[in-house]
Design an enzyme around this catalytic site. Structure first.
Site: not given
Ligand code: SAM
Length: 426
Positions: A250-254, A369, A271
Site C-alpha cells: 500500500a498504497p500500490g504505486g509499485k 525510502c 499490506d
Molecule cells: C513504504 S510503504 C509501501 C509503499 C508501497 N510499496 C508503494 O509503492 O506504494 C510500507 C508499507 O508496509 C506496510 N506494512 C508494515 N508492516 C507490515 C507487515 N508486517 N506486513 C505487511 N505490510 C506491512 C505499511 O502498512 C505500509 O503500507
C-alpha cells in the site's frame, strides 16, 4: 473559515496529535473552494514543518509565557504568522491582520492583541534567523543530524540541505498505454516542459502540474511517482507468467508499476493496513490492472497464503522515511530516535520470513525510502551474514561494485532518498 485558522488546525494536529500532514492537510483543504487557497494552505503548513525550530524560537522569544490548555492552538497560529513574515512575499500588514482574524475565528478573541503584538514585534526584527545550535541551524532534530553525520561524514550537510528543497514532480508513463516518447510528445504539444528520467518510463516535469491538466491521467495513461521509486520494477524485473509477491504494497504505486512492466504476472499485493490497502485497489482500478489484494502480515505469510512459493518478491519495507523528508517535512517531528531500532527489528523479521517464501533461484528486492544505514546496508549485511542461501547481486547504478546495495540520497538526479538491495536465493 479563514485560511490561517485552518493552517493552525493542521499544524496543531501534526505537532500535538502526531497525525501526518498527508492526512491532516486534505481534511482542511476540503473546506476551501479555490485552488489558489488550497495551495496557500499547503504552503503555510509545509513551510512551518520545514522551519519549525527556527519559527518556534522566534515566536517563543517574543512571549512571556507559553500558551496553555485550549489556548495551545494559538501557538501554531503564531508559527504560521511568523512563517509568512520571514519566508513568504505576503505583505506584512496582510499577514498580520489575517492571522489576527484567524485568532478571532478560532474563538480566542482575548488573544488577538497578543497575536498582533508578537507578530508586530517579529516584523520589526531584522529577519535574522536563529542558528545557536545544530537543531536551529539545520531545522532538523539533533538525533537525526547525529546519525546523518555518522552515515555521510563528507556530505551530511548536503543531504540535510537537499531534504529541505521543494521536490520536483515525476510521472510514470504507463507502458501498456503508450511509449514514453509518445507521451513526451503529447506533453510537448501542450507546452508542458518535461524530460526522460534514467529508468525506463520515468518523466521529470520542469514544473509541478495539476494532474487534471495531464493528458490521459484519468484514463490511467500516466501516474505520479518519484523517479527513485520507479527503479523498483526495473530492478525486480518480473518475467512473463511469474508469481510475484508485493509484500508491503500500500498504497500500490509499485504494485501498479510491476503490472505495467509485465502484465502477464500473477501478482499478490499484501499490506497490514486495511485502510491503506483500499488505495491499492483504487489505483489498480484507475489503471485497469488486476492483482490479488490481500490484507495480511508479511511476517506471517502462512496465515493467508497456501499457494506456491514466489518467483520474485518486492519487499518495500516499513521504514523511517528519512529519504522523503523533502516531500513530507513532518517526518522530522513525527519520527523519534527510538523508532529506528524498532523499525530495523521489524524489517529484519519481515525479510527473514519473506525469504522462506522465495523459490530457489528467486530474487527478492529489498527497498526502503530511508537514508539510514541501520535500515539499509547494515540491515542487508546482517541478513547476508545469517542467511546461508542468500547472495547479493550488485546493481549497475551503485557507485562501487562492493557497496551493499544502492543508496540514493535526496536530490541525487532529482530523486528522493531511497535504498535498493537485490538478493538471490540459492
Ligand atoms: C513504504 S510503504 C509501501 C509503499 C508501497 N510499496 C508503494 O509503492 O506504494 C510500507 C508499507 O508496509 C506496510 N506494512 C508494515 N508492516 C507490515 C507487515 N508486517 N506486513 C505487511 N505490510 C506491512 C505499511 O502498512 C505500509 O503500507
Amino acid at each position: 473559515m479563514n485560511l490561517r485558522a485552518l493552517a493552525a488546525k493542521v499544524v496543531f494536529q501534526v505537532l500535538e496529535k502526531g497525525i501526518s500532514l498527508s492526512v491532516a492537510l486534505p481534511e482542511q483543504q476540503q473546506k476551501l473552494t479555490s485552488g489558489k487557497d488550497k495551495a496557500l494552505l499547503a504552503e503555510l503548513c509545509y513551510g512551518v514543518m520545514r522551519h519549525l525550530p527556527q519559527l518556534d524560537k522566534l515566536v517563543s522569544d517574543c512571549m512571556s509565557k507559553p500558551m496553555k490548555g485550549k489556548q495551545r492552538i494559538v501557538h501554531p497560529l503564531l508559527l504560521i504568522g511568523c512563517y509568512q513574515l520571514y519566508f513568504t512575499r505576503i505583505p506584512a500588514h496582510a499577514a498580520i491582520s489575517e492571522t489576527a482574524e484567524a485568532c478571532r475565528q478560532l474563538k480566542f478573541e482575548g488573544l488577538v492583541k497578543v497575536v498582533n503584538g508578537v507578530l508586530r514585534n517579529l516584523q520589526r526584527n531584522e529577519k535574522q534567523l536563529p542558528t545557536d545550535n545544530e537543531t536551529l541551524q539545520f531545522n532538523t532534530p539533533a538525533w537525526l543530524v547525529k546519525r546523518l553525520k555518522s552515515a555521510y561524514p563528507d556530505t551530511w550537510q548536503q543531504v540535510i540541505e537537499q531534504s529541505h528543497q521543494r521536490p520536483p514532480m515525476w510521472l510514470r508513463n504507463n507502458a501498456l498505454s503508450q511509449s514514453r516518447e509518445q507521451y513526451l510528445t503529447q506533453l510537448n504539444e501542450l507546452e508542458i516542459g518535461a524530460s526522460a528520467g534514467q529508468s525506463d518510463n520515468a518523466i521529470l516535469l520542469d514544473a509541478a502540474k495539476d494532474v487534471a491538466l495531464l493528458p490521459g491521467f484519468s484514463e490511467g495513461t500516466v501516474s505520479v511517482q518519484d523517479g527513485a521509486a520507479q527503479w523498483a520494477a526495473t530492478l525486480l524485473a518480473p518475467q512473463a507468467n511469474e508469481l510475484i509477491l508485493d509484500a508491503c504494497a500500500a498504497p500500490g504505486g509499485k504494485t501498479c508499476h510491476l503490472l505495467e512492466s509485465e502484465n502477464s504476472i500473477e501478482l499478490i499485493a499484501v499490506d497490514f493496513d486495511a485502510k491503506r490497502l483500499e488505495r491499492v485497489q483504487q489505483n489498480l482500478d484507475r489503471l485497469s490492472l488486476k492483482a490479488k489484494v490481500i490484507h495480511g502480515d508479511a511476517a506471517n505469510i502462512d496465515s493467508w497464503w497456501q499457494g506456491a512459493k514466489f518467483d520474485r518478491i518486492l519487499l518495500d519495507a516499513p521504514c523511517s522515511a528519512t529519504g522523503v523528508i523533502r516531500r513530507h517535512p513532518d517526518i522530522k517531528w513525527l519520527r523519534k530516535q527510538a523508532d529506528i531500532e524498532a523499525l530495523s527489528k521489524l524489517q529484519s523479521q519481515i525479510l527473514d520470513h519473506c525469504w522462506q517464501w522465495l523459490k530457489p533461484g528467486g530474487t527478492l528486492l529489498y527497498a526502503t525510502c530511508s537514508i539510514l544505514p541501520e535500515e539499509n546496508a547494515q540491515q542487508v549485511s546482517a541478513f547476508l551474514a545469517r542467511t546461508q542461501d542468500a547472495t547479493l547481486a550488485p546493481i549497475a547504478q551503485q557507485p562501487k561494485s562492493d557497496d551493499i546495495g544502492w543508496q540514493i540520497t535526496p536530490g541525487q538526479d532529482n530523486m528522493d532518498g531511497f535504498y535498493y538491495a537485490r538478493l538471490i536465493k540459492g
